[in-house]
Design an enzyme around this catalytic site. Structure first.
Site, PDB file in Angstrom:
ATOM      1  N   LYS A 234     -57.054 -68.986  79.892  1.00 12.83           N
ATOM      2  CA  LYS A 234     -57.608 -69.314  78.580  1.00 12.83           C
ATOM      3  C   LYS A 234     -57.096 -68.319  77.551  1.00 12.83           C
ATOM      4  CE  LYS A 234     -62.084 -70.377  76.380  1.00 12.83           C
ATOM      5  NZ  LYS A 234     -63.536 -70.403  76.578  1.00 12.83           N
TER       6      LYS A 234
ATOM      7  N   SER B 126     -65.777 -74.681  75.364  1.00 14.35           N
ATOM      8  CA  SER B 126     -64.551 -74.299  74.696  1.00 14.35           C
ATOM      9  C   SER B 126     -63.350 -74.162  75.614  1.00 14.35           C
ATOM     10  CB  SER B 126     -64.761 -72.974  73.970  1.00 14.35           C
ATOM     11  OG  SER B 126     -64.975 -71.936  74.913  1.00 14.35           O
TER      12      SER B 126
ATOM     13  N   SER C  75     -69.208 -72.842  78.199  1.00 17.00           N
ATOM     14  CA  SER C  75     -67.796 -73.129  77.922  1.00 17.00           C
ATOM     15  C   SER C  75     -66.905 -73.287  79.134  1.00 17.00           C
ATOM     16  CB  SER C  75     -67.217 -72.045  77.009  1.00 17.00           C
ATOM     17  OG  SER C  75     -67.619 -72.282  75.683  1.00 17.00           O
TER      18      SER C  75
END
Lengths: 493, 482
Positions: free
Chosen positions: A83, A158, A182
């Site tokens: 990420k 996210s 997330s």
């Protein structure tokens, strides 16, 4: 050799390692297969913000040259998507924000160091809502990621990039981060596995802070076993993070055997099956609970009375911390700078141009609730609610070993469907936020499909009870015998 | 003219003498280093980096709080103080708020002949900021650079209650504070180099019953400038009040060159620092046994030592004050006394010759080559009249620079002992015999002629005689010759 990726559909790390050990493929060939897959599908999915093709190839060649030890390091030769809010030395780390559009991390996050030590190959950085604020990846300054099961829909967020990359088999492993859901919510939307560890189980050093008291790096994979392997690699104490618990890394030795699992007790929090949840999701989770009962597990109803306030309190505490954590993006040292004739003007112009709408909203919210005169009524009260939420879980988990709930009250929604209504968007995390506030671990696994869209099931456990959580997840994965996702994507023209 | 009542509170920051910074492994020895050479992701606020507390910084802060007689709180919490400035790379400073290291202390010191007590409101620990550079280093015109070498160095902040009532008291408080932090090894307290910084809150009121409007004075870079700035600011406020005006609550900067305080504009609005507990750092429990351990390491503090010197060695308050201000001087003095228990004599040598030499060489006693043993040896020889005071001073100077025992230096410089008055009498007689004209002049009443004769004896002894002794010998000879 040409590799048919379809054969990797059900692969676990141990299967890749078997191929590598037998010399049927090289690390480089394995990497090339995934790079090719990325090349063919990521134009539509846009799971990656940047690729590390050159670095990954050099690393793969080096791994091929190094004589692999008898026992492979746990992630030897395995590509991992990271990420984009996790620092990777020499690679862009943008956090999905224009304000860090040109930021190259000067160091590796502790989790990245651990990945590298375990033999993994960082294949690229995955898309995300700006600074991890969002539930759809639509808040990325560099455009949204799409759900591989339906390109018109969001992959969740996210960590939407990581989840989508896994679902479409662009990578077999990925790292996400979970502040209020997330990791789990996008895992659910994309039909993959994602763990939010106990707060303090994984080092945050190098994870760009959104809300420090909530942020955790989480392992994501296409199956529970790989998720466990990745968690074993990244967990454990770290002298660089004061909030990291002084415990050794997780070990699969701590996972109860199947026969022990059958004797354990499942809690069903009634607040998580309320009217706001999509009926098909409730139905499917209840089917799974029936299956567990049939397999001998006792299921008891429990209550988490402060579930409603948890969301509200989260939107006080998390933005408050964020308003301070994001103060460093001022155009002085790194990232975007918009010049101004005074210092004040430079700050204003930089931050106005650099941050997106949702980030600004939360900075303002957080600044407000920390302001003198409001602190007691907002931030302090939010922290008090947080204590109540934690106590809810403590009490509930005295009556059972783990809780089983839906991950999300809804199916993946359409792009743009909720962008105009922040509160609707916030509701997507209603079942993941309370456990994040409590700091307890939770996993999202796929438990079925409705109209071709995946449904996620959440297992929550007490602090440092990842072993039990994984135990039930493995058991369910086996009982449900669902195949790992391989949504068929239209080839690029 | 109406009487005015002056109230001053001081906030002093001292850099703590830790080897590494407060939250990272970077070194703290930043003086003279090229900009941004003592930095890392943590002290530069690079995204993703996290602070880890340097326990030595906390220990020194507790030690400071104990020296200032504070209660040590059972739990210290680090708060974020949020504000934007280019020297603050995280956009907040890690400081302390409602759970500082220590509270409710006091310090006592002598000022204008009496002992004064100032209450200490709090002692807390925080990180230093970087430093803006406005010129040099190849900076383009109209631009500034930031040097982060200093950023993250631990500071202890010592805040008084408004118990100070004159610039003199403020100065004497600062002298004591500096002395104390140096005694306990917490800080080198060097105000000129910025390792000790002082801000003042000053108010003036026509009534002793209520406080006037508080003005914060900043940017004072020496003890002298604190004294001058306070003096100026008090007079300014008095003038404003006498002219029927109102003192505005504001921050003012001391302009050393102009000798005045200037309003720091653009700070009219009270800043809201939005303090909240730093979620990256856990609260630290302070165990009573740890506090006891730290307390055991506290040396005798300057005031206690001063008072002991006064009673034990019968020194005056001022003598004892000077000798105890620096721990090394006081230690040196007592080391001398252990070998030669004549406090009065040693004190005189310390206060005059030793301090003079240190001042001239601009060094600390630890940096000089002199040892208590060699000083005592020298004093003893003078005491026994084996050498003159003048010669002794020459030898002392040499001791500061190159060290060594008295006899070695004398041998090196070709100085011999004047062992007896007999020898000196002989030389005095010789001088009288060789200079009949001067003798005649003196006898006819010309005092100056005696000085000439003394000079002659000194010349003949190559300065090794004591002029006072020579004078009395000459007078004796001259009167006997009459």
């Amino acid at each position: 050799m040409a590799i048919d990726l379809f054969q990797f559909r059900e692969f676990r790390i141990r299967d890749y390692h078997a191929l590598l050990r037998r010399g049927e493929i090289s690390v480089e060939e394995l990497l090339e297969a995934f790079l090719q897959r990325i090349g063919s599908v990521d134009g539509q999915i846009r799971a990656f913000l940047s690729l590390n093709e050159e670095g990954a190839r050099i690393r793969a060649q080096k791994l091929d040259r190094d004589i692999p030890p008898d026992e492979f390091p746990p992630l030897w030769g395995i590509p991992v998507g990271v990420k984009d809010n996790i620092c990777t030395e020499g690679l862009p780390t943008t956090c999905g924000s224009r304000i860090l559009y040109n930021f190259i991390a000067p160091y590796d996050a502790t989790v990245v160091e651990k990945l590298k030590r375990a033999g993994a190959i960082i294949v690229g950085k995955t898309n995300m809502d700006e600074f991890a604020m969002g539930s759809s990846t639509e808040n990325s300054a560099f455009g949204p990621t799409r759900n591989p099961f339906d390109l018109r829909r969001v992959p969740g967020g996210s960590s939407g990039g990581s989840a989508a990359a896994l679902a479409s088999l662009e990578t077999p492993l990925a790292l996400g981060s979970d502040t209020g859901g997330s990791v789990r919510q996008p895992a659910s939307f994309c039909g993959v596995v994602g763990l939010r560890p106990t707060y303090g189980r994984v080092s945050r050093y190098g994870l760009v802070s959104f809300a420090s008291s909530l942020d955790q790096v989480g392992p994501m994979a296409r199956n529970v076993e790989d998720c466990i392997t990745l968690f074993e690699v990244i967990s454990g104490s770290d002298g660089k993070d004061s909030t990291c618990a002084p415990y050794p890394p997780f070990s699969r030795q701590d996972i109860p055997k199947e026969e022990e699992i059958r004797k354990m007790k499942v809690g069903i929090p009634r607040e998580y099956f309320s009217s706001g949840v999509d009926e098909a999701i409730v139905r499917r989770i209840e089917e799974v609970l029936d299956l567990l009962r049939r397999e001998g597990l006792e299921c008891v109803e429990v209550s988490l009375p402060h579930t409603d306030c948890a969301l509200e309190a989260y939107y006080i505490v998390a933005p408050a911390e964020a308003s301070s954590n994001l103060a460093r993006y001022d155009g002085v040292l790194y990232g975007l700078r918009e010049e101004g004739s005074t210092l004040q003007e430079m700050y204003c112009r930089t931050r106005t141009a650099g941050f997106g709408k949702e980030v600004k909203r939360r900075i303002i919210l957080g600044t407000y609730s920390l302001s003198s005169g409001y602190y007691d009524d907002y931030y302090l009260k939010g922290m008090k609610v947080r204590t109540l939420v934690r106590k809810d879980f403590e009490e509930a988990l005295q009556k059972c070993h783990f809780l089983v709930t839906p991950v999300s009250p809804c199916f993946p929604f359409f792009l743009g469907e909720r962008t105009q209504s922040p509160y609707e968007m916030y509701l997507a995390d209603v079942f993941t936020i309370p456990s994040a506030m409590a700091g307890i671990p939770g996993i999202s696994i796929n438990c079925g499909y409705e109209n071709g869209l995946p449904i996620g099931l959440q297992i929550l456990g007490g602090p440092f009870r990842e072993g039990w959580v994984f135990g039930l997840a493995l058991f369910l994965e086996k009982m449900l015998s669902l195949s790992s996702p391989f949504p068929l994507l239209p080839e690029r023209s | 003219m109406a009487d005015f009542y002056v109230t001053i509170g001081l906030e002093v920051h001292c850099q703590l003498l830790t080897r590494t910074k407060m939250f990272c492994q970077c070194g703290t020895d930043y003086i003279g280093k090229a900009p941004n050479t003592l930095v890392c992701p943590v002290c530069m606020g690079i995204p993703g980096s996290l602070p880890v507390l340097n326990e030595k910084a906390l220990e020194l802060a507790i030690k400071t709080a104990l020296a200032f007689r504070c209660e040590i709180l059972p739990q210290v919490v680090f708060h974020r103080k949020n504000y934007f400035y280019p020297d603050l790379p995280k956009g907040y400073q890690i400081s302390q708020y409602n759970f500082p290291v220590g509270v409710n202390g006091f310090v006592e010191f002598f000022t204008q002949g009496t002992k004064k007590r100032v209450r200490i409101k709090r002692v807390h620990v925080e990180e230093d900021a970087g430093k803006l550079i406005h010129e040099g280093l190849g900076l383009p015109p109209n631009s500034s650079g930031v040097d982060f070498n200093r950023c993250g160095i631990p500071l202890v902040e010592i805040v008084t209650e408004p118990d100070i009532h004159s610039p003199e008291e403020a100065r004497d408080y600062l002298v004591m504070l500096r002395s104390m932090v140096r005694y306990i090894g917490a800080s080198d307290g060097n105000m000129e180099e910025g390792s000790l910084r002082c801000d003042a809150n000053v108010s003036v009121s026509p009534s002793p019953l209520e406080l006037g409007t508080k003005v914060e004075v900043k940017n004072m870079n020496s003890f002298r400038s604190v004294f001058r700035a306070l003096h100026y600011e008090i007079e300014r406020q008095k003038r404003v009040l006498l002219e029927g005006g109102m003192v505005i609550q504001e921050t003012r900067h001391w302009d050393e060159r102009e000798g005045m305080t200037v309003s720091a504009r653009g700070k009219e609005e009270a800043e809201d620092y939005r303090y909240f507990p730093d979620p990256d750092l856990l609260p630290v429990a302070i165990k009573p046994e740890d506090v006891e351990e730290i307390e055991k390491t506290l040396p005798e503090l300057p005031l206690e030592r001063r008072e002991r010197f006064m009673t034990e060695y019968e020194l005056t308050e001022s003598e004892a004050g000077i000798l105890t201000q620096e721990k090394d001087i006081a230690d040196f003095f007592e080391a001398c006394l252990r070998e030669f228990r004549k406090p009065r004599l040693v004190c005189n040598w310390m206060l005059t010759e030793v301090l003079k030499n240190l001042n001239e060489l601009n060094i600390d006693i630890m940096q000089s080559k002199i040892t208590p043993g060699s000083l005592v040896e020298l004093i003893k020889m003078v005491d026994k009249k084996e050498i003159s005071g003048t010669i002794a001073k020459d030898i002392l100077e040499e001791m500061f620079v190159s060290g060594g025992k008295v006899k070695e230096i004398m041998a090196r410089k070709g100085i011999s002992f004047i062992t007896s008055e007999k020898e000196l009498e002989r030389i005095a007689r010789e001088a009288i015999e060789k200079n009949p004209q001067s003798v005649a002049d003196y006898l006819s009443g010309k005092e100056k002629a005696l000085h000439f004769l003394i000079g002659q004896v000194m010349k003949m002894t190559r300065g090794q005689a004591d002029p006072e002794t020579v004078k009395s010998l000459l007078l004796k000879e001259l009167s006997s010759g009459e």
